[in-house]
Design an enzyme around this catalytic site. Structure first.
Site, short mmCIF file in Angstrom:
data_model
loop_
_atom_site.label_atom_id
_atom_site.label_comp_id
_atom_site.label_asym_id
_atom_site.label_seq_id
_atom_site.Cartn_x
_atom_site.Cartn_y
_atom_site.Cartn_z
N LYS A 162 5.52 17.25 9.03
CA LYS A 162 6.52 16.78 8.05
C LYS A 162 5.85 16.46 6.72
CE LYS A 162 7.90 12.30 8.19
NZ LYS A 162 7.77 11.53 6.95
N ASN A 163 4.72 15.73 6.79
CA ASN A 163 4.11 15.22 5.56
C ASN A 163 3.26 16.25 4.83
OD1 ASN A 163 5.43 12.90 6.10
ND2 ASN A 163 3.64 11.75 6.77
N CYS A 186 11.39 -0.16 1.57
CA CYS A 186 11.98 0.17 2.87
C CYS A 186 11.35 -0.76 3.90
CB CYS A 186 11.73 1.63 3.21
SG CYS A 186 10.01 2.01 3.29
N ARG A 237 6.23 -0.21 -1.36
CA ARG A 237 5.95 1.21 -1.67
C ARG A 237 6.11 1.48 -3.17
NH1 ARG A 237 7.85 4.95 3.16
NH2 ARG A 237 6.16 6.20 2.35
N ASP A 242 0.16 5.47 10.41
CA ASP A 242 1.32 6.12 11.05
C ASP A 242 1.19 6.19 12.57
OD1 ASP A 242 2.05 8.60 8.45
OD2 ASP A 242 2.33 6.44 8.58
N ARG A 257 13.99 11.28 11.53
CA ARG A 257 13.38 11.66 10.25
C ARG A 257 12.07 12.39 10.47
NH1 ARG A 257 11.91 7.07 6.94
NH2 ARG A 257 11.03 8.79 5.77
C1 EPZ Z 1 2.46 8.93 2.78
O1 EPZ Z 1 3.31 7.98 2.14
C2 EPZ Z 1 3.19 9.32 4.04
N1 EPZ Z 1 4.47 9.93 3.70
C3 EPZ Z 1 3.41 8.09 4.92
O2 EPZ Z 1 4.01 8.53 6.14
C4 EPZ Z 1 2.04 7.49 5.25
O3 EPZ Z 1 2.24 6.30 6.00
C5 EPZ Z 1 1.31 7.14 3.94
O4 EPZ Z 1 1.20 8.34 3.13
C6 EPZ Z 1 -0.09 6.60 4.18
O5 EPZ Z 1 -0.83 7.50 4.91
C7 EPZ Z 1 4.50 11.22 3.28
O6 EPZ Z 1 3.47 11.87 3.16
C8 EPZ Z 1 5.86 11.80 2.99
P1 EPZ Z 1 0.69 6.02 -0.15
P2 EPZ Z 1 3.00 7.51 0.61
O7 EPZ Z 1 1.10 6.35 -1.53
O8 EPZ Z 1 2.51 8.65 -0.17
C9 EPZ Z 1 0.58 1.74 -2.17
C10 EPZ Z 1 5.56 8.51 7.86
O9 EPZ Z 1 5.72 7.69 8.77
N2 EPZ Z 1 0.92 2.46 -3.40
O10 EPZ Z 1 -0.63 6.50 0.35
O11 EPZ Z 1 4.17 6.75 0.12
C11 EPZ Z 1 1.78 1.68 -1.26
O12 EPZ Z 1 2.58 0.56 -1.60
C12 EPZ Z 1 5.33 8.04 6.44
O13 EPZ Z 1 5.55 9.77 8.02
C13 EPZ Z 1 0.88 1.77 -4.62
O14 EPZ Z 1 0.56 0.59 -4.67
O15 EPZ Z 1 1.79 6.49 0.89
C14 EPZ Z 1 1.15 1.53 0.11
O16 EPZ Z 1 0.88 0.17 0.35
C15 EPZ Z 1 5.47 6.54 6.31
N3 EPZ Z 1 1.23 2.43 -5.76
C16 EPZ Z 1 -0.15 2.31 -0.01
O17 EPZ Z 1 -0.38 2.48 -1.42
C17 EPZ Z 1 1.59 3.76 -5.75
O18 EPZ Z 1 1.87 4.32 -6.83
C18 EPZ Z 1 -0.15 3.68 0.64
O19 EPZ Z 1 0.84 4.43 0.01
C19 EPZ Z 1 1.61 4.43 -4.51
C20 EPZ Z 1 1.27 3.76 -3.36
#
Ligand code: EPZ
Length: 423
Positions: free
Chosen positions: A22-23, A116, A121, A305, A397
């Site tokens: 998915k990701n 969420c 996020r 995850d 999802r």
């Molecule tokens: C991706 O989300 C995945 N989703 C998530 O999978 C996964 O948990 C996550 O990466 C971490 O591995 C998809 O790929 C669609 P991040 P993403 O940006 O990109 C902070 C699932 O279950 N952050 O690496 O949103 C954020 O708040 C989903 O399949 C900022 O502070 O994750 C979080 O604490 C859930 N500022 C951390 O970084 C930003 O601009 C990780 O977020 C962006 C993120």
């Protein structure tokens, strides 16, 4: 809302073929906007998040068909770069449509995706990266308008190796003037898959999978055919389910190299895991041993995850384990639900202290997010008695017909549709 009804206590057994990731598929579908014409993306699972992404692309003017596990996407008639708010609310990760829309059309309008169940996020790293490439960004309420007559390559450092921000910046930089470097980039396999896809479209990128990605801008990209990698989180979920039910399962079409941290932890807990090319065999022969400390962190460390899923195995282990969640501030909500099934877990800030118990007991529980829901299904499979998992749409999802997949492995599990309201 659908529910899953599970009669637990049966060891899983048999063979399963793992769905596409998915990701990886989500950013690759978004990146298809960078080319003008027909792309063919294979190994794309039928999931709610994929359907939402395809509906967003249709709203933008694309023609999109999803037959079996292949998506055919025609981007030649895209007529707007405004992502509709209702669809943005359905899926947070649509925020990485900004990059490709900005790169191809010079403008993108999206909406703040909102928090969420797993945390706030934020998207500040996304916006900082696009601004560094020359985009002007205006925030009006929850609307975000990005404009750039021309994107210019830049050296960008991410304060945190955000997966989505890395992907957004990659997709914006491939058509920028000059060179872009992303340091402290995310290293997840899905980033590498996106690089492979963009390179096949004609982009000049290298370094994905390391903490520094270098992109030389080109003038145009062309649509292509591509096959998405297997879903490492679905793979890990089934592996834990096999071990938690003391079963014996063979997983096909996997990429074991994407799961080294999980395999290491499961072997340390006493689970037998045999890896052979794209096949993983899991045998849960004995009661698992506790693991003194697991800390979630960016790839290749233990993935957030899979945190809720491995917690179920530890809840049944012999001894006390400590799990620390460092990625999302709200990702321990499944603990309350597991406790209703007899688990002995205490949470202190972002750490869970898990004292293993001999068995869990069926209960009615509620999925609070995608992976927490998957963990409750695993707990129901291992528990004595009947478990009802509510709010199953969260699970849909990320897992393609989870009850069908698990029933193929011998689970007694069915989906009960909502009773129509006769009034
Ligand atoms: C991706 O989300 C995945 N989703 C998530 O999978 C996964 O948990 C996550 O990466 C971490 O591995 C998809 O790929 C669609 P991040 P993403 O940006 O990109 C902070 C699932 O279950 N952050 O690496 O949103 C954020 O708040 C989903 O399949 C900022 O502070 O994750 C979080 O604490 C859930 N500022 C951390 O970084 C930003 O601009 C990780 O977020 C962006 C993120």
């Amino acid at each position: 809302m659908d529910k899953l009804v599970i009669e637990g206590g049966k060891p899983l057994s048999g063979t399963i073929v793992i769905q596409g990731a998915k990701n990886a598929a989500l950013p690759i579908l978004a990146a298809s906007l960078l080319g003008d014409g027909v792309s063919k993306i294979e190994h794309v699972p039928h999931l709610l998040d994929i359907e939402v992404m395809l509906n967003i692309l249709r709203e933008l003017g694309c023609r999109a068909e999803h037959k079996e596990d292949t998506v055919v996407l025609d981007t030649s008639a895209v007529h707007t770069s405004h992502v509709p708010e209702p669809l943005m609310k359905l899926m947070r990760s649509s925020i990485f449509l900004m990059g490709p829309l900005l790169a191809r059309f010079g403008e993108a309008q999206v909406y703040l995706p909102g928090g969420c169940a797993i945390g706030e996020r934020k998207i500040d790293l996304h916006l900082q990266g696009l601004k560094a490439l020359g985009a002007e960004i205006e925030e009006i309420g929850n609307r975000i308008i990005c404009r750039a007559d021309k994107l210019i390559g830049a050296d960008i450092h991410l304060g945190f190796p955000s997966v989505g921000a890395t992907e957004n910046i990659m997709m914006a930089a491939v058509l920028a003037d000059g060179r872009t470097t992303i340091s402290n980039a995310a290293r997840e396999p899905e980033i590498t898959d996106l690089q492979h896809y963009l390179v096949r479209m004609g982009a000049k990128i290298m370094g994905a999978g390391t903490d520094t990605i270098t992109i030389e801008g080109v003038n145009r990209l062309t649509p292509c055919r591509y096959e998405v990698i297997p879903d490492r989180i679905v793979t890990g979920t089934v592996m834990v389910a096999a071990a938690a039910t003391r079963g014996s399962v063979v997983l096909q079409r996997t990429q074991p190299a994407h799961l080294t941290s999980l395999i290491h932890v499961m072997r340390r807990s006493g689970v037998q895991i045999i890896v052979d090319d794209d096949i993983i065999r899991v045998d849960g022969l004995v009661r698992p041993r506790a693991i003194e400390r697991i800390v979630t962190a960016p790839y290749p460390a233990f993935p957030t995850d899979l945190q809720s899923q491995i917690m179920v195995l530890l809840a049944l282990a012999d001894g006390v384990s400590i799990m620390k969640e460092t990625i999302f501030e709200g990702r321990l909500k499944h603990v309350d639900e597991l406790s209703r099934m007899g688990a002995d877990i205490r949470v202190d800030l972002n750490a869970a202290f898990i004292r293993g118990v001999p068995r869990l007991y069926g209960a009615t529980v509620e999925a609070t997010d995608l992976r927490a829901g998957a963990a409750l299904v695993i707990a129901g499979l291992a528990a004595q008695g009947r478990t009802i998992v509510e709010q199953v749409h969260h699970i849909d999802r990320g897992y393609e017909k989870i009850e069908v997949m698990l029933a193929k492995l011998g689970a007694t599990i069915s989906r009960s549709l909502p009773v129509p309201n006769n009034s």
